[in-house]
Design a protein around this motif. Structure first.
Motif, PDB file in Angstrom:
ATOM      1  N   GLN A  35       0.966  -1.381  -0.237  1.00  0.00           N
ATOM      2  CA  GLN A  35      -0.060  -0.173   0.506  1.00  0.00           C
ATOM      3  C   GLN A  35       1.154   1.178  -0.154  1.00  0.00           C
ATOM      4  O   GLN A  35       0.463   2.261  -0.880  1.00  0.00           O
ATOM      5  N   MET A  36       1.601   1.174   0.694  1.00  0.00           N
ATOM      6  CA  MET A  36       3.115   2.772   1.156  1.00  0.00           C
ATOM      7  C   MET A  36       3.505   2.684  -0.429  1.00  0.00           C
ATOM      8  O   MET A  36       4.047   3.919  -0.805  1.00  0.00           O
ATOM      9  N   THR A  37       4.013   1.630  -1.188  1.00  0.00           N
ATOM     10  CA  THR A  37       4.282   1.815  -2.189  1.00  0.00           C
ATOM     11  C   THR A  37       3.696   2.203  -3.804  1.00  0.00           C
ATOM     12  O   THR A  37       3.957   2.870  -4.131  1.00  0.00           O
ATOM     13  N   GLY A  38       2.436   2.109  -3.381  1.00  0.00           N
ATOM     14  CA  GLY A  38       1.328   2.690  -4.393  1.00  0.00           C
ATOM     15  C   GLY A  38       0.804   3.882  -4.170  1.00  0.00           C
ATOM     16  O   GLY A  38       0.440   5.099  -4.776  1.00  0.00           O
ATOM     17  N   ASN A  39       1.010   4.116  -2.658  1.00  0.00           N
ATOM     18  CA  ASN A  39       0.344   5.655  -2.213  1.00  0.00           C
ATOM     19  C   ASN A  39       1.202   6.303  -3.095  1.00  0.00           C
ATOM     20  O   ASN A  39       1.648   7.740  -3.454  1.00  0.00           O
ATOM     21  N   LEU A  40       3.052   5.759  -2.585  1.00  0.00           N
ATOM     22  CA  LEU A  40       4.106   6.622  -3.148  1.00  0.00           C
ATOM     23  C   LEU A  40       4.348   6.926  -4.773  1.00  0.00           C
ATOM     24  O   LEU A  40       3.876   7.890  -4.988  1.00  0.00           O
ATOM     25  N   VAL A  41       3.939   6.083  -5.609  1.00  0.00           N
ATOM     26  CA  VAL A  41       4.008   6.163  -7.066  1.00  0.00           C
ATOM     27  C   VAL A  41       2.826   7.218  -6.815  1.00  0.00           C
ATOM     28  O   VAL A  41       2.768   8.302  -7.971  1.00  0.00           O
ATOM     29  N   GLN A  42       1.630   6.870  -6.507  1.00  0.00           N
ATOM     30  CA  GLN A  42       0.600   7.961  -6.861  1.00  0.00           C
ATOM     31  C   GLN A  42       0.748   9.773  -6.805  1.00  0.00           C
ATOM     32  O   GLN A  42       1.172  10.508  -7.358  1.00  0.00           O
ATOM     33  N   HIS A  43       1.490   9.425  -5.315  1.00  0.00           N
ATOM     34  CA  HIS A  43       2.672  11.129  -4.771  1.00  0.00           C
ATOM     35  C   HIS A  43       3.112  11.391  -6.107  1.00  0.00           C
ATOM     36  O   HIS A  43       3.275  12.896  -6.666  1.00  0.00           O
ATOM     37  N   PHE A  44       4.120  10.557  -6.088  1.00  0.00           N
ATOM     38  CA  PHE A  44       5.045  11.010  -7.567  1.00  0.00           C
ATOM     39  C   PHE A  44       3.671  11.331  -8.853  1.00  0.00           C
ATOM     40  O   PHE A  44       4.334  12.686  -9.822  1.00  0.00           O
ATOM     41  N   ARG A  45       3.495  10.671  -9.230  1.00  0.00           N
ATOM     42  CA  ARG A  45       2.399  11.312 -10.170  1.00  0.00           C
ATOM     43  C   ARG A  45       1.577  12.287 -10.154  1.00  0.00           C
ATOM     44  O   ARG A  45       1.718  13.628 -11.453  1.00  0.00           O
ATOM     45  N   GLU A  46       0.964  12.499  -9.020  1.00  0.00           N
ATOM     46  CA  GLU A  46       0.509  14.339  -8.818  1.00  0.00           C
ATOM     47  C   GLU A  46       1.279  15.028  -8.857  1.00  0.00           C
ATOM     48  O   GLU A  46       0.805  16.185  -8.635  1.00  0.00           O
ATOM     49  N   ASN A  47       2.566  14.474  -8.360  1.00  0.00           N
ATOM     50  CA  ASN A  47       3.610  15.889  -8.508  1.00  0.00           C
ATOM     51  C   ASN A  47       4.372  15.708  -8.919  1.00  0.00           C
ATOM     52  O   ASN A  47       5.750  15.415  -8.289  1.00  0.00           O
ATOM     53  N   PRO A  48       4.524  16.342 -10.357  1.00  0.00           N
ATOM     54  CA  PRO A  48       5.649  15.729 -11.369  1.00  0.00           C
ATOM     55  C   PRO A  48       6.571  16.450 -11.269  1.00  0.00           C
ATOM     56  O   PRO A  48       7.925  16.578 -11.727  1.00  0.00           O
ATOM     57  N   GLY A  49       6.908  18.264 -10.485  1.00  0.00           N
ATOM     58  CA  GLY A  49       7.820  18.495  -9.969  1.00  0.00           C
ATOM     59  C   GLY A  49       8.729  18.442  -8.849  1.00  0.00           C
ATOM     60  O   GLY A  49       8.968  19.296  -8.602  1.00  0.00           O
ATOM     61  N   ILE A  50       8.251  17.537  -7.873  1.00  0.00           N
ATOM     62  CA  ILE A  50       8.644  17.066  -6.724  1.00  0.00           C
ATOM     63  C   ILE A  50      10.011  17.029  -6.974  1.00  0.00           C
ATOM     64  O   ILE A  50      10.419  16.220  -8.632  1.00  0.00           O
ATOM     65  N   ARG A  51      10.981  17.639  -5.673  1.00  0.00           N
ATOM     66  CA  ARG A  51      12.231  17.043  -6.544  1.00  0.00           C
ATOM     67  C   ARG A  51      13.032  15.415  -5.405  1.00  0.00           C
ATOM     68  O   ARG A  51      12.767  15.937  -4.303  1.00  0.00           O
ATOM     69  N   LEU A  52      13.190  14.814  -6.576  1.00  0.00           N
ATOM     70  CA  LEU A  52      14.246  13.454  -6.151  1.00  0.00           C
ATOM     71  C   LEU A  52      14.303  13.103  -4.776  1.00  0.00           C
ATOM     72  O   LEU A  52      14.397  12.841  -3.677  1.00  0.00           O
ATOM     73  N   ALA A  53      15.430  14.352  -4.852  1.00  0.00           N
ATOM     74  CA  ALA A  53      16.112  14.294  -3.876  1.00  0.00           C
ATOM     75  C   ALA A  53      15.677  14.615  -1.896  1.00  0.00           C
ATOM     76  O   ALA A  53      15.821  14.345  -1.172  1.00  0.00           O
ATOM     77  N   ASP A  54      14.561  16.007  -2.048  1.00  0.00           N
ATOM     78  CA  ASP A  54      14.264  15.816  -1.462  1.00  0.00           C
ATOM     79  C   ASP A  54      13.186  14.889  -0.591  1.00  0.00           C
ATOM     80  O   ASP A  54      13.079  13.906   0.197  1.00  0.00           O
ATOM     81  N   ALA A  55      12.739  13.823  -1.254  1.00  0.00           N
ATOM     82  CA  ALA A  55      11.985  12.263  -1.507  1.00  0.00           C
ATOM     83  C   ALA A  55      12.331  11.670  -0.608  1.00  0.00           C
ATOM     84  O   ALA A  55      12.315  10.693   0.153  1.00  0.00           O
ATOM     85  N   ALA A  56      14.052  11.804  -1.568  1.00  0.00           N
ATOM     86  CA  ALA A  56      14.366   9.772  -0.591  1.00  0.00           C
ATOM     87  C   ALA A  56      14.873  11.232   0.411  1.00  0.00           C
ATOM     88  O   ALA A  56      15.068   9.398   1.806  1.00  0.00           O
ATOM     89  N   TYR A  57      15.330  12.223   0.730  1.00  0.00           N
ATOM     90  CA  TYR A  57      16.151  12.298   2.216  1.00  0.00           C
ATOM     91  C   TYR A  57      14.764  11.921   2.815  1.00  0.00           C
ATOM     92  O   TYR A  57      14.801  11.857   4.353  1.00  0.00           O
ATOM     93  N   THR A  58      13.426  12.528   3.212  1.00  0.00           N
ATOM     94  CA  THR A  58      12.324  12.541   3.668  1.00  0.00           C
ATOM     95  C   THR A  58      12.143  11.028   4.348  1.00  0.00           C
ATOM     96  O   THR A  58      12.105  10.265   5.361  1.00  0.00           O
ATOM     97  N   LEU A  59      12.685   9.962   3.058  1.00  0.00           N
ATOM     98  CA  LEU A  59      12.001   8.720   3.706  1.00  0.00           C
ATOM     99  C   LEU A  59      12.836   8.257   3.654  1.00  0.00           C
ATOM    100  O   LEU A  59      12.998   6.793   4.984  1.00  0.00           O
ATOM    101  N   GLN A  60      14.806   7.899   3.891  1.00  0.00           N
ATOM    102  CA  GLN A  60      15.678   7.568   4.971  1.00  0.00           C
ATOM    103  C   GLN A  60      15.336   8.424   5.795  1.00  0.00           C
ATOM    104  O   GLN A  60      15.789   7.486   7.287  1.00  0.00           O
ATOM    105  N   GLU A  61      15.683  10.034   6.271  1.00  0.00           N
ATOM    106  CA  GLU A  61      15.366  10.248   7.752  1.00  0.00           C
ATOM    107  C   GLU A  61      14.469  10.736   8.761  1.00  0.00           C
ATOM    108  O   GLU A  61      14.696  10.280   9.756  1.00  0.00           O
ATOM    109  N   GLY A  62      12.881  10.494   7.429  1.00  0.00           N
ATOM    110  CA  GLY A  62      12.112  10.797   8.234  1.00  0.00           C
ATOM    111  C   GLY A  62      11.319   9.846   8.879  1.00  0.00           C
ATOM    112  O   GLY A  62      10.218  10.036   8.913  1.00  0.00           O
TER     113      GLY A  62
END
Length: 399
Positions: A35-62
């Protein structure tokens, strides 16, 4: 007051602009992870301008760590969507993940080197570059040449006259070689050490810290340096002198033989000039000696139906050929400050944990250069603890 644009003649990439990012997901159950994987994919699709570096940092540190985990190496948001949506992304989910596994660094020896190994790391990772440059600067005073130019050759237009550099280095080492090559022992050994040391420091900076180590032949010097037995300056001096002494000896050969030690030893007795150089596996041994004797032994074994493979080396490491330089190398070690190891590592000579008295004994390092590398026994010793991860810290997958 505008922030200056990044420029670099060396083409280096500034900190924080890595091409690839690590996407990490963790959940309490396999269903939750899906479910988490699907949610992340959907979030990326809905926010194409998101910075991958920010997402990676949040998933790792937060996020907290749970038993069910998934990871992907991605370069763009589109790449992340594709990889996390594809069937292979569903593989590799484990429910019995070890909480705190023991991590073992493995350092390969001579033979794994090649020109430009780690060049992308040097270009993109500041820690790797800084540690490598630190080593290169120390080596300049020890070798009268720039090792960096051998490992990372500049463009042809920027290269200094090769013949002049070759003559200079040859006089320093009293060598009759007419060219400089990464495969010449006196250059190979310090280059391998620099690469392994810089890579290990990068991993440690990332939080990937070894609880134990093992090195194969020259690789044990990297382990000893990281363990605090030798300072970086001392380790580089020793490795340079070791390479110089071995390089002054006649060329030799090494032969990989698909036999166990008990099977090979009686055959080696047919030629006293040969030595058992390494035991790398149950049926993986290496014989070494003068080139002509190795060639004759290879013919002898093939006639008996044993398919052997000649190793790409310049000298007969860990053989009787090295006997003439052992005393001189021991004298080199006597001048070097040695300390007790702070991180446990496996000794090549015994195939078990290095003892404090061995690590600080100059005679041990002379014997280490000559005796059989008991890598197989060392791996068996490390494998006694089941929750162990082995990580090769080198340019390939030799170990």
């Amino acid at each position: 007051e505008e922030y200056p644009p990044y420029t670099s003649e060396a083409g280096e990439v500034p900190k924080g602009t890595r091409e690839h990012r690590l996407i990490l997901l963790s959940a309490k159950t396999e269903t939750a992870l899906e479910q988490m994987t699907g949610n992340l994919v959907q979030h990326f699709r809905e926010n194409p301008g998101i910075r991958l570096a920010d997402a990676a940092y949040t998933l790792q540190e937060g996020r907290k760590s749970f038993p069910h985990r998934r990871m992907q190496v991605c370069s763009t948001v589109e790449d992340a969507i594709e990889k996390l949506s594809s069937p292979p992304a569903r593989e590799g989910v484990g429910s019995t993940l070890i909480d705190k596994p023991r991590l073992v660094f493995m350092f390969p020896g001579q033979g794994s080197q090649y020109v430009n190994m780690g060049r992308e790391l040097y270009r993109t990772e500041p820690v790797f570059r800084e540690e490598a440059d630190r080593c290169f600067e120390i080596l300049k005073s020890l070798m009268d040449c720039d090792i960096k130019e051998i490992l990372y050759p500049p463009d042809q237009s920027d290269r200094s006259d090769q013949s002049d550099r070759s003559d200079q280095v040859d006089r320093s080492y009293k060598s009759d070689r007419s060219s400089i090559s990464i495969d010449h022992t006196e250059f190979t050994q310090p280059i391998i050490f620099v690469f392994e040391y810089a890579l290990a420091q990068l991993l440690i900076k990332w939080g990937i810290v070894p609880q134990a180590m093992i090195g194969h032949s020259i690789g044990e010097y990297t382990a000893a340096c990281l363990a605090g037995v030798l300072s970086l300056e001392a380790a580089l001096e020793v490795v340079v002198q070791r390479g110089r002494l071995i390089g002054s000896l006649p060329a030799g050969g090494m032969l990989s033989v698909p036999l166990s030690e008990p099977e090979l030893l009686p055959l080696l007795k047919t030629n006293p000039a040969l030595s058992l150089a390494a035991v790398n596996g149950v049926n993986r041994c290496v014989a070494a000696g003068p080139a002509a004797d190795v060639e004759a032994f290879e013919t002898f074994l093939k006639e008996k139906g044993h398919e052997c493979r000649e190793l790409h080396t310049s000298h007969a490491f860990h053989s009787a050929v090295l006997d003439p330089v052992l005393n001189e190398f021991e004298e080199v070690m006597k001048r070097i400050v040695r300390q007790k190891p702070q991180i446990p590592y496996i000794s090549n000579t015994s195939g078990t944990w290095i003892k404090n008295e061995e690590a600080v004994d100059p005679g041990y390092w002379a014997v280490h250069m000559r005796k059989t590398v008991r890598f197989h026994e060392g791996i068996k010793e490390l494998g006694k603890e089941k929750s162990t991860i082995f990580l090769e810290v080198g340019p390939g997958h030799t170990l």
